[in-house]
Scaffold this active site. Structure first.
Site, PDB file in Angstrom:
ATOM      1  N   LEU A  17      34.695   9.940 -10.856  1.00  0.00           N
ATOM      2  CA  LEU A  17      35.366  10.381 -12.077  1.00  0.00           C
ATOM      3  C   LEU A  17      35.968  11.758 -11.861  1.00  0.00           C
ATOM      4  O   LEU A  17      35.308  12.780 -12.027  1.00  0.00           O
ATOM      5  CB  LEU A  17      34.382  10.390 -13.248  1.00  0.00           C
ATOM      6  CG  LEU A  17      33.809   9.006 -13.596  1.00  0.00           C
ATOM      7  CD1 LEU A  17      33.032   9.067 -14.902  1.00  0.00           C
ATOM      8  CD2 LEU A  17      34.917   7.956 -13.685  1.00  0.00           C
ATOM      9  N   HIS A  18      37.226  11.773 -11.455  1.00  0.00           N
ATOM     10  CA  HIS A  18      37.914  13.042 -11.225  1.00  0.00           C
ATOM     11  C   HIS A  18      38.663  13.420 -12.490  1.00  0.00           C
ATOM     12  O   HIS A  18      38.408  12.892 -13.567  1.00  0.00           O
ATOM     13  CB  HIS A  18      38.821  12.927 -10.001  1.00  0.00           C
ATOM     14  CG  HIS A  18      39.735  11.762 -10.050  1.00  0.00           C
ATOM     15  ND1 HIS A  18      40.970  11.836 -10.622  1.00  0.00           N
ATOM     16  CD2 HIS A  18      39.557  10.474  -9.645  1.00  0.00           C
ATOM     17  CE1 HIS A  18      41.528  10.632 -10.552  1.00  0.00           C
ATOM     18  NE2 HIS A  18      40.688   9.796  -9.960  1.00  0.00           N
ATOM     19  N   ALA A  19      39.599  14.325 -12.364  1.00  0.00           N
ATOM     20  CA  ALA A  19      40.186  14.949 -13.556  1.00  0.00           C
ATOM     21  C   ALA A  19      40.832  13.941 -14.507  1.00  0.00           C
ATOM     22  O   ALA A  19      40.678  14.042 -15.719  1.00  0.00           O
ATOM     23  CB  ALA A  19      41.192  16.012 -13.131  1.00  0.00           C
TER      24      ALA A  19
END
Lengths: 92, 604
Positions: A17-19
Site C-alpha cells: 500500500l503505497h501513496a
C-alpha cells in the site's frame, strides 16, 4: 448511537500500500463520520492521515485491522473492505 | 570513557590542531538549509511562516492538478496524495511542535520532521519504502523551497563573521577541496573515521577536524561559537571566553610544535642508529606535490589518480592525465613518483563509469577488477603514465591485486599500451610495475607475486578491513579494526619476507605508516619504505630518528607471538611510549594509561 466495527483485511496489491492506494483509503474514510483507524502488527494509524498509513509499511500479504467507531461504522468498514478486495483499483 | 557533557561532542581526532570559530551547518544530503535556534518571541512568526509556506505549496499543487487532463488518472492521484500529505496532522503538528518546543527555525523543524517520518520507512524490510520516502521528501522539499524563497539569504558562510567551522553529515573530497578556498578554519562531521576522505583532506589542508561526532549536525546550529580540538577529537559548544583563550593558546603551541618539526625536513629519514627508511608522501591533488617536498618527503609513495575521475561524466582523456602526471613528476624530480592506477568502486564512485548495484561493494567490482573490465579506459591511463615517465622517475602501482593472473593481465595491458605509444610515435619511458598488497589472498601468494612484481606496497587500510572482516565505515565495529592486531603484523611480516627473498623493495602506504606507535613494529619487521600524508612526514621522520633498529627488531619478534592487539599496544607503549610521547601529543604533555592507550590532559 455509536457502533464499533472492525474487520481484518489482507493486502493484495503487488507493491503493497503505497501513496496512491493510501490516498484512496483516506479519501474514502473521509466520507464517513466515524473515527477510523488502521492497525498492523500493533501499530495504529489514523485512517485519515496518509503519512500515518504509509508509516505502517503494509506490504503485500500484510494483514491489517480496520476499525471504525461512530454512527456509520458498519458502512465505513464495508467501503474500506471493498477497496482492499479490489486492490484499490490497481491491476495487480 | 566519561559521558559527554551537554557542552561538548566527542568524535575522532582526524586532523590535528585547535580552532575557534562560528559554526556553519551544511546539510549535504539535500539543499542547504539554515538551522538556528529562535527566540521565544519569534515562535509565533515562525509558525505563521511555516503555515504560509504550506498553503503556498498547497496552492501550487492544486493548480498543477487542475491543469491536468481529467484522464490523467495515476498522475492526479499522486498529486492528490501529496496534497493530503500537506494537510496531514503528522507533518503539520510535529513541525509546529519542533518550532514551539525545541525553538527550531521553520526549515530546520520541517526537515527534522521529514527525517523522522523517513526513518520509519528506512526500517521497513522491503523496497516499497523507497517510493514512500521520495513522496515524503517531495512534499517536504516543496514546502522548504517556499520557506527558502523568502529567506534563502538568511545564512551563508559569508554572512558569518570570522573563521567558519563547517559542520556536515559527511563531506565528499570535492566538497572539502572546494570549501577550503572559503574562510574555513575546521571541519566537523557526523560520520567518518580517521581514514575517511574528509580526514585525509583536512590533514592535507592543515585544518583541524573532528569526524564521527554523532549528531553534530543536529546539536550544532549555524552561528554557534565552537572550539574544535583536532588533537583530542572534542568539539566544545558555546564555550566561555576563558575556554576560548585556552584553546587559542593550545592552537598556538601546536603550530610552534609543527614548525619545530619542520626543521628536520632536509635530513634524510633514518633510525637512531642510521638505518635508512625511505619516507614518501601520499597525495591526491597535484598541488600536494609541492607540499610533500616542503615537508621533506623523499618522493611520492602513492598518488591516488582516481580523483581525476570523480565528478565528471566521461573518464579523463589520456592527454589530460598525462599533463597532470607530468606536472607532478617534474615537480618531484629527481625524486620518484608512484602513480597508482585508478582505485574506483568500493566506497569511491565515479559517474564516469556505470557501476552495478552491489550488495557488498567492498567485495565487488572495484580497483583492478574495474580496470580489467574497462580496458580502453585503463590503457589510456597507462599510456599517460608511460608518457609522464619520460620526465622523471615514475613507478606504476596497481591496487587490489588478489591473484597472480590479475597481475599478468595488467602486464599484458601495459605491454599493449607501450606498443600503442610506439606505433603513434609518442615519447615515453618504461616503468617498474608494482602492486598494492591489501587482500588476504595477496598476502598468502606474496612469494609468487614477488617474482612478477617490481615492488610491493602494503595498503593497510584495506588489508585490515579484509583480514579482520571489519567494515571501517561501520561505526559499530570500526573500533575493532586495530593496526597493531597480531594478525595484521603477521601478514606484514609474511609480505616483507617474500619481498626480501625476491629482492624487491617493500613499502607500506596505509594510515598505519603515519601512526607513530606502529612505527617501532614496522621498522622491526623490516619495511623499507613508508608513505604517509604530507603533513605527517615531519613527525614520522622525527619519530624514526628516535628508534633503534635493534630494539625494534626485538619488539617485532615479541609482538608476533602475542595473542591480541591489547597486549601489543600495551607492550609498545611501555617500551616506546617515553621516547614518542611529545610527538603523539602534538607538543603537549600526554600520558599513557595502564591499558596502553594514550591520553591527553583534560581541560575544562
Amino acid at each position: 448511537m455509536s457502533d464499533v466495527v472492525s474487520e481484518i483485511f489482507e493486502v493484495l496489491n503487488e507493491r503493497g500500500l503505497h501513496a496512491r492506494p493510501m490516498t484512496r483509503l483516506v479519501q474514502t474514510a473521509s466520507r464517513f463520520q466515524s473515527e477510523m483507524s488502521v492497525e498492523r502488527d500493533g501499530q495504529v494509524a489514523n485512517a485519515k492521515s496518509v503519512m500515518g498509513l504509509l508509516m505502517l509499511c503494509c506490504h503485500k500479504g500484510a494483514r491489517v485491522t480496520v476499525r471504525a467507531e461512530g454512527p456509520d461504522a458498519g458502512a465505513a468498514v464495508t467501503a474500506i473492505g471493498e477497496l482492499f478486495k479490489s486492490r484499490f483499483g490497481e491491476s495487480a | 570513557m566519561s559521558e559527554p557533557s551537554p557542552g561538548r561532542l566527542l568524535g575522532i581526532a582526524a586532523s590535528p590542531g585547535v580552532a575557534v570559530g562560528t559554526a556553519f551547518v551544511v546539510d549535504r544530503r539535500k539543499v542547504a538549509i539554515p538551522r538556528r535556534h529562535i527566540e521565544a518571541r519569534e515562535v509565533d512568526a515562525e509558525v505563521a511562516r511555516l503555515r504560509g509556506a504550506m498553503s503556498a505549496a498547497r496552492a501550487q499543487l492544486s493548480a498543477v492538478r487542475d491543469k491536468l487532463a481529467p484522464d490523467a488518472g495515476e498522475h492526479s492521484l499522486i498529486l492528490e496524495a501529496h496534497l493530503l500529505m500537506l494537510d496531514d496532522t503528522l507533518l503539520t503538528e510535529q513541525t509546529e511542535r519542533a518550532i514551539r518546543v525545541e525553538k527550531m527555525n521553520a526549515e530546520w523543524a520541517l526537515r527534522q520532521t521529514v527525517e523522522n517520518i523517513k526513518e520509519v520507512f528506512d526500517r521497513a524490510d522491503q523496497d516499497y519504502f523507497r517510493e514512500r520516502r521520495s513522496d515524503v521528501d517531495f512534499v517536504g522539499e516543496r514546502v522548504l523551497r517556499q520557506l527558502l524563497g523568502a529567506s534563502s539569504e538568511i545564512v551563508k558562510p559569508l554572512d558569518l563573521s570570522g573563521p567558519v567551522v563547517l559542520i556536515a553529515h559527511e563531506l565528499s573530497p570535492a566538497d572539502t577541496a572546494a570549501l577550503a578556498r572559503a574562510d574555513v578554519s575546521a571541519f566537523v562531521t557526523d560520520v567518518g573515521t580517521s581514514t575517511s576522505h574528509t580526514a585525509i583532506m583536512a590533514r592535507a589542508l592543515s585544518l583541524p577536524a573532528v569526524v564521527g561526532a554523532p549528531d553534530a549536525t543536529r546539536r550544532i546550529a549555524t552561528g554557534d561559537r565552537l572550539i574544535v580540538d583536532g588533537l583530542r577529537g572534542v568539539v566544545m559548544l558555546q564555550p566561555d571566553d576563558d575556554a576560548v583563550y585556552q584553546a587559542q593558546l593550545r592552537g598556538e603551541r601546536y603550530i610552534a610544535f609543527v614548525r619545530a618539526l619542520q626543521c628536520n625536513r632536509a635530513r634524510p629519514a633514518e633510525t637512531l642508529c642510521g638505518h635508512p627508511i625511505r619516507l614518501r608522501a601520499n597525495i591526491e591533488l597535484p598541488a600536494e606535490a609541492a607540499v610533500a617536498i616542503d615537508h621533506g618527503a623523499d618522493g611520492i609513495g602513492l598518488y591516488r589518480t582516481e580523483f581525476l575521475y570523480v565528478d565528471r561524466s566521461e573518464p579523463p582523456s589520456e592527454d589530460e592525465q598525462f599533463e597532470t602526471f607530468r606536472r607532478i613528476v617534474e615537480t618531484m624530480a629527481p625524486r620518484t613518483v608512484t602513480l597508482r592506477t585508478f582505485d574506483l568502486g568500493g566506497d569511491k564512485f565515479s559517474t564516469a563509469f556505470r557501476f552495478p548495484r552491489e550488495m557488498n561493494p567492498a567485495l565487488g567490482l572495484r580497483a583492478v577488477r574495474l580496470a580489467l573490465r574497462e580496458r580502453e579506459v585503463f590503457r589510456a591511463q597507462l599510456r599517460a603514465m608511460l608518457r609522464a615517465a619520460a620526465y622523471g622517475p615514475v613507478r606504476v602501482m596497481v591496487p587490489m591485486i588478489s591473484a597472480v593472473d590479475e597481475l599478468r593481465a595488467v602486464k599484458a595491458e601495459l605491454d599493449l599500451a607501450r606498443s600503442e605509444l610506439e606505433a603513434s610515435g609518442k615519447v615515453y619511458a618504461d616503468v617498474p610495475l608494482g602492486i598494492m598488497v591489501e587482500t588476504p589472498s595477496a598476502v598468502m601468494m606474496a612469494d609468487l607475486l614477488a617474482r612478477e612484481a617490481a615492488f610491493f606496497s602494503i595498503g593497510t587500510n584495506d588489508l585490515i578491513q579484509y583480514s579482520l572482516a571489519i567494515d571501517r565505515g561501520n561505526e559499530h565495529v570500526a573500533h575493532l579494526a586495530r593496526s597493531l592486531d597480531p594478525a595484521i603484523l603477521r601478514s606484514i611480516a609474511r609480505v616483507v619476507d617474500a619481498a626480501r627473498s625476491a629482492g624487491i623493495p617493500c613499502a607500506l602506504c596505509g594510515a598505519m605508516a603515519g601512526q607513530l606507535m606502529c612505527l617501532p613494529a614496522l621498522v622491526g619487521l623490516g619495511v623499507d619504505e613508508l608513505s604517509v600524508e604530507p603533513a605527517a612526514v615531519p613527525e614520522v621522520k622525527a619519530a624514526l630518528g628516535r628508534l633503534s633498529r635493534a630494539a625494534c627488531q626485538a619488539l617485532a619478534a615479541e609482538v608476533l607471538a602475542m595473542p591480541g592487539a591489547d597486549e601489543v599496544e600495551c607492550h609498545v607503549a611501555s617500551l616506546f611510549g617515553p621516547v614518542l610521547r611529545d610527538l603523539l601529543a602534538g607538543g603537549e604533555a600526554g600520558q599513557f594509561s595502564e591499558t596502553g592507550s594514550f591520553v591527553l590532559p583534560e581541560y575544562g
